[in-house]
Motif scaffolding. Structure first.
Motif, PDB file in Angstrom:
ATOM      1  N   TYR A 192       0.994  -1.136   0.130  1.00  0.00           N
ATOM      2  CA  TYR A 192      -0.042  -0.265  -0.103  1.00  0.00           C
ATOM      3  C   TYR A 192       0.927   1.275   0.077  1.00  0.00           C
ATOM      4  O   TYR A 192       0.327   2.367   0.076  1.00  0.00           O
ATOM      5  CB  TYR A 192      -0.981   0.088   1.181  1.00  0.00           C
ATOM      6  N   LYS A 224       1.569   3.456  -4.029  1.00  0.00           N
ATOM      7  CA  LYS A 224       0.392   4.372  -4.733  1.00  0.00           C
ATOM      8  C   LYS A 224      -0.272   5.061  -3.717  1.00  0.00           C
ATOM      9  O   LYS A 224      -0.852   4.300  -2.759  1.00  0.00           O
ATOM     10  CB  LYS A 224      -0.344   3.395  -5.707  1.00  0.00           C
ATOM     11  N   ASP A 267      -3.997   3.687  -3.553  1.00  0.00           N
ATOM     12  CA  ASP A 267      -3.942   2.518  -2.644  1.00  0.00           C
ATOM     13  C   ASP A 267      -3.904   2.633  -1.005  1.00  0.00           C
ATOM     14  O   ASP A 267      -4.639   2.273  -0.183  1.00  0.00           O
ATOM     15  CB  ASP A 267      -2.889   1.249  -2.904  1.00  0.00           C
ATOM     16  N   LYS A 273      -6.993   4.246   0.146  1.00  0.00           N
ATOM     17  CA  LYS A 273      -8.299   3.243   0.460  1.00  0.00           C
ATOM     18  C   LYS A 273      -7.960   2.749   1.941  1.00  0.00           C
ATOM     19  O   LYS A 273      -8.982   2.325   2.780  1.00  0.00           O
ATOM     20  CB  LYS A 273      -8.325   2.341  -0.639  1.00  0.00           C
ATOM     21  N   TYR A 332     -15.216   2.379  -6.707  1.00  0.00           N
ATOM     22  CA  TYR A 332     -14.519   2.156  -5.251  1.00  0.00           C
ATOM     23  C   TYR A 332     -15.641   2.780  -4.218  1.00  0.00           C
ATOM     24  O   TYR A 332     -16.278   1.714  -3.174  1.00  0.00           O
ATOM     25  CB  TYR A 332     -13.332   2.434  -4.807  1.00  0.00           C
TER      26      TYR A 332
END
Length: 193
Positions: free
Chosen positions: A6, A9, A12, A15, A41
């Protein structure tokens, strides 16, 4: 715990940080639709009873996102809005738990169409008013294009002056990456003010 994958990026990592912010049935905003990955998402996170408002000024963003949502059977919970994010208050009247911004340009499209400091700041200010207590605004700022650093500086200047009794502001950035790595800013509304 944040897994190493994670940390490659910003999207990522974002999230992971938003995992407990968005609940089923929430209203949320994707302020910069792009190719619809964040819209998808968000639509998955809010569930069948939730609502996503997704904004972009480019017709191709709407088409790409609509196709992506139809493929996943998620279109019924998303309002695709062909308008700038500075006008979110015209379309969204409910409190929101989350607003996502990915500043810059639409990947694989015209790079001269970019988000701009003045409209982005208007959108952030209006998002703060729509945010429910403990809701979060997430701003991924990409700077590797003309005008990108100007927008980054304007956003950073504005959010760094938010009253800490009303908001928590977190700044995340990669310090050892080259080629203008993106910066992630999260703003949490503490309470009603």
């Amino acid at each position: 715990m944040i897994k190493a994958k994670y940390l490659t990026k910003v999207t990522d990592l974002n999230k992971v940080l938003l995992e407990d912010v968005i609940s089923e049935g929430d209203t949320v905003i994707d302020a910069t639709m792009g190719n619809g990955y964040d819209t998808k998402y968000l639509a998955q996170k809010v569930g069948e009873n939730g609502v996503v408002y997704s904004f972009d000024v480019q017709e191709e963003a709407i088409k790409s996102t609509k196709k992506r949502l139809e493929k996943e059977n998620l279109l019924n919970r998303v309002n695709l809005v062909l308008d700038g994010h500075e006008n979110i208050d015209i379309y969204v009247k409910d409190e929101v738990s989350c607003v996502l911004f990915n500043l810059g340009y639409l990947p694989r499209a015209k790079h001269q169409i970019i988000t701009k400091p003045d409209t982005t700041l208007k959108a952030i200010k209006k998002s703060l008013n729509l945010l429910k207590p403990h809701g979060v605004i997430s701003i991924a700022i990409y700077t590797g294009h003309e005008g990108g650093m100007d927008e980054c500086n304007a956003v950073f200047d504005y959010v760094s002056k938010l009253d800490q009794s009303n908001f928590n502001v977190l700044n995340c950035n990669f310090v050892n990456q080259v080629n203008n790595p993106p910066r992630l800013i999260l703003i949490e509304k503490k309470k009603e003010y």
